[in-house]
Design an enzyme around this catalytic site. Structure first.
Site, PDB file in Angstrom:
ATOM      1  N   HIS A 271      -5.136 100.322 -12.663  1.00  0.00           N
ATOM      2  CA  HIS A 271      -4.994 101.561 -12.931  1.00  0.00           C
ATOM      3  C   HIS A 271      -4.082 101.817 -14.025  1.00  0.00           C
ATOM      4  CE1 HIS A 271      -7.473 103.295  -9.817  1.00  0.00           C
ATOM      5  NE2 HIS A 271      -6.524 102.808  -8.869  1.00  0.00           N
ATOM      6  N   ASP A 322     -14.085 101.173  -8.068  1.00  0.00           N
ATOM      7  CA  ASP A 322     -12.732 101.572  -7.054  1.00  0.00           C
ATOM      8  C   ASP A 322     -13.482 102.470  -5.934  1.00  0.00           C
ATOM      9  OD1 ASP A 322     -10.219 102.159  -6.181  1.00  0.00           O
ATOM     10  OD2 ASP A 322      -9.774 103.168  -7.755  1.00  0.00           O
TER      11      ASP A 322
HETATM   12 ZN   LIG Z   1      -8.021 100.975  -5.243  1.00  0.00          ZN
END
Ligand SMILES: [Zn+2]
Length: 449
Positions: A271, A322
């Site tokens: 991220h 994800d």
């Molecule tokens: Zn994750």
């Protein structure tokens, strides 16, 4: 040694001046590796396997939580926040055991294979029984994931995740008890019992600076160094994490990781959405990989991470689906460029070639498979073929195959997938899991009931 010859109508191949699309490409495979690549080979020769469309390296999905696939749709009702989404996620997590996780993950990894993904980095923290009790095999859940990848025909790097705290030293909550090994030494002891196989490698992960107390971060980093293994970590997805870290330690999460030896070229920061200038400097100075998960980051309203800035500073960029709001490596790739266009109101931050490198070579390297992600002699025979004649992809000249794949194709355009020389998706059909949609529907419905 038996040799299989594939003939690709078009292939995206390395070239001294950058990748190019070549036509009539022969790809010879023996013992799971590419032994020869020859463009301009003329029509498909007798005995060769004909692959119509554009041959690309198999894509690496560098960040996955397989069980999040069960949330698809359910978390699109109403509004909520990252944190209310997490409550729903914990409910599904509580319903899983090794058998049901094997069934679900097999279906999820089969969906990935159908989307052109040949390697997955599974960020795995669902270790123990609900309430924290140990299974007879303390790695039963990890072994289920490794077996699921085998059944789906793809490679896996099991990123076994240290998760000890509900936040900066606080005890785990009821839902989090099954994630925790108690301390990082117990985590390391359990993980050391996991063994690599032909299709599976073992890596480490720090869930986040929230979930691993600062004093125990170095245990995980040292385990990864000693094992020469990848090390992944969620980093600054939410500003609340930054605020809490500053309150607890007086430094940003990136600084805390740097101070405890977590950053470096074997590390992937996942991220990296909310960074300071100094954070960017620390990540680039340490050559840390950055795994962007654009479809999840937009789904969870995280924000747009500084991917372009980090890449320019020298960090390799990789991609992950994800939470599996969608599983589509082309959608992840183009989102990097399209997010940047929206933010800057200018175009042309990422080329299609650079985005394919993120999903190919750089993604594989970040998962500990540096010999995958390229179509060249010596590389693992992992590749995917995208149709150039579908309603989405027909029209552009084949020389723009990379641009067409990245900016117009979807997972539904994947026609063939070969992993280690094994043809696991043929003409859009998975060869090992005959009905992937039914497998997903059945296993997810069972969790909901
Ligand atoms: Zn994750």
């Amino acid at each position: 040694m038996s040799v299989t010859t594939y003939w690709a109508e078009y292939a995206w191949l390395p070239h001294v001046n950058g990748p190019v699309v070549e036509r009539d490409v022969l790809v010879e495979v023996a013992d799971g590796r590419i032994t020869r690549v020859a463009p301009d080979g003329g029509p498909c020769p007798p005995g060769a396997v004909r692959l119509a469309g554009l041959l690309l390296p198999g894509q690496a999905n560098a960040h996955s939580h397989a069980f999040h696939r069960a949330l698809r749709g359910s978390v699109q009702v109403g509004s909520g926040t990252f944190w209310t989404w997490r409550d729903t996620m914990y409910r599904f997590a509580g319903a899983l055991d090794p058998d049901s996780y094997l069934a679900l993950a097999t279906a999820v990894y089969a969906e990935m294979a159908l989307a052109g993904i040949t390697s997955v980095g599974e960020f795995h923290y669902l270790h123990h029984a609900p309430g924290g009790g140990r299974y007879a095999d303390p790695n039963a859940m990890g072994h289920a994931l490794i077996e699921a990848a085998a059944r789906a025909g793809i490679r896996i790097t099991l990123l076994d995740t240290c998760y000890l705290s509900s936040g900066f030293g606080a005890e785990p909550t009821r839902h989090q008890l099954r994630f925790s090994d108690g301390d990082s030494d117990a985590w390391a002891e359990r993980v050391s019992a996991l063994k690599a196989t032909d299709h599976a490698r073992i890596g480490a992960a720090v869930h986040s600076v929230r979930a691993v107390p600062a004093g125990q971060l170095s245990t995980v980093a040292q385990w990864a160094t000693a094992a020469d293994a990848p090390l992944h970590v969620h980093l600054s997805e939410q500003t609340a994490e930054n605020d809490a870290c500053l309150t607890a330690h007086g430094v940003t999460p990136t600084r805390l990781l740097a101070d405890h030896g977590v950053l470096g070229p074997r590390t992937s920061a996942v991220h990296a959405t909310h960074l300071t200038d100094q954070d960017v400097q620390l990540l680039s100075d340490s050559s840390t990989n950055i795994c962007m998960c654009p479809t999840t980051e937009r789904d969870l309203a995280d924000g747009i991470g500084p991917a372009r800035r980090l890449a320019t500073a020298g960090c390799p960029i990789t991609l992950g689906s994800d939470s599996h709001a969608v599983i589509d490596p082309f959608e992840e790739a183009r989102a990097l460029e399209l997010n940047e266009r929206l933010r800057t109101r200018t175009r042309g931050h990422w080329t299609a070639n650079a985005l394919l490198r993120a999903g190919g070579e750089d993604g594989h390297a970040s998962l500990g498979w540096p010999e995958a992600g390229r179509i060249e002699a010596g590389a693992l025979a992992d590749f995917t073929v995208v149709a150039l004649d579908s309603v989405r992809t027909a029209g552009p000249p084949p020389a723009l195959g990379a641009e067409t794949a990245v900016f117009a194709a979807s997972a539904a355009d994947v026609r063939h997938v070969v992993v280690g020389g094994r043809h696991i998706v043929k003409d859009g059909q998975h060869q090992l899991v005959p009905d992937v949609a039914t497998a997903l529907g059945t296993t997810i419905a069972a969790l909901r009931s």
